[in-house]
Design an enzyme around this catalytic site. Structure first.
Site: not given
Ligand code: AMP
Length: 281
Positions: A30, A33, A36-37, A61, A186-188
């Site tokens: 999503m 990045l 992790g990505h 989602q 995490s992006s979040r």
């Protein structure tokens, strides 16, 4: 690296790849990045001739009160990370056209419905599976790469691959990439306040502590109790903190000595920010 924004552009690229019998690896994301990505993309690069990375913030989602509208986006950086990590083509589908096609075949995930994230995010995995199947049917990859940070999602995709594609795609689960503090990238994480950033690494430590107790033979309820208490006292709001069977994803209730076959998984809030993480026992 090529950029494709339409199905036709992507299909032209893939047709050429297939005529020279290139193997295709696929990494759905999503965007926004991070390392992790990048690990997923690099692994895909090592194992395939051609790597497709998609960036698509999938509205299906997100729940109505979730963060779809403000989900972080950074096209320039995403493009640079993809190129640097070895993507052959970055697929950036235009939202409305892509969505209306994907919606034609809505998937209802009938496994893992009552466990871990699923009851707290109604429709979430249906939305993930609907879009991922659409990508799979379009790209027809040999291999697809998913992070084990989203362990339940990985299991849902396995289910999808078996039930809708006859297990045609080789799925590769990639270990969670963490910062030095142990916090899963995490992006979040970008939503965290300064104080939240200091606290967030506690989640991984709490999971590890529960895992140690389980390995020493503690019953699941006793193994998680102390970890949950510590998190709550430090300002986390714990949505769930569970020991689950790694295959069925059902809560595991009995004591068992040693490792293998179970995960400890949690979803917590720090303020408005929801974090998930897990460790394999
Ligand atoms: P997202 O962009 O958050 O939908 O994630 C795209 C893919 O990257 C999913 O398969 C995630 O599980 C994976 N991913 C996200 N964060 C990490 C991480 N810290 N380590 C490994 N994989 C990750």
């Amino acid at each position: 690296m090529k950029i494709a924004t339409t199905r036709a552009e992507l299909q032209t690229f893939l047709r050429k790849a297939r005529t020279r019998k290139a193997s295709v690896g696929f990494v759905p994301t999503m965007g926004f990045l991070h390392r992790g990505h990048a690990r997923l993309i690099r692994q895909a690069r090592r194992e395939n001739d051609v790597v497709v990375v998609s960036v698509f913030v999938n509205p299906l989602q997100f729940g109505p009160s979730e963060d779809y509208a403000c989900y972080p986006r950074d096209c320039v950086r995403d493009r640079a990370i993809c190129a640097r990590s070895g993507a052959s083509v970055l697929f950036w589908p235009k939202e409305s056209a892509f969505l209306s096609r994907a919606r034609v075949k809505q998937i209802r995930v009938t496994e893992f419905r009552n466990t871990l994230c699923a009851p707290f995010r109604p429709g979430h995995f249906d939305g993930v599976a609907t879009i991922v199947l659409h990508f799979f049917e379009l790209i027809r990859p040999d291999r697809a790469y998913f992070g084990l940070k989203d362990y339940q999602q990985y299991r849902v995709i396995e289910w999808l691959n078996q039930t809708h594609l006859g297990g045609r795609i080789r799925l590769c689960g990639v270990d969670t990439v963490r910062g030095k503090s142990g916090l899963a990238l995490s992006s979040r994480n970008r939503y965290l306040t300064k104080a939240g950033k200091r606290l967030a690494p506690m989640l991984y430590r709490a999971l590890q502590a529960a895992c140690r107790r389980l390995r020493a033979g503690a019953a699941p309820s006793a193994a998680v109790r102390d970890s949950v208490g510590r998190l709550e006292r430090s300002g986390f709001s714990v949505q769930y903190f569970e020991v689950a069977d790694a295959l069925t994803m059902k809560p595991s209730r009995r004591a068992r000595r040693g490792s293998g076959g179970r995960i400890v998984a949690a979803a917590v809030f720090l303020g408005e920010t929801r974090l998930i993480d897990n460790v394999l026992v």
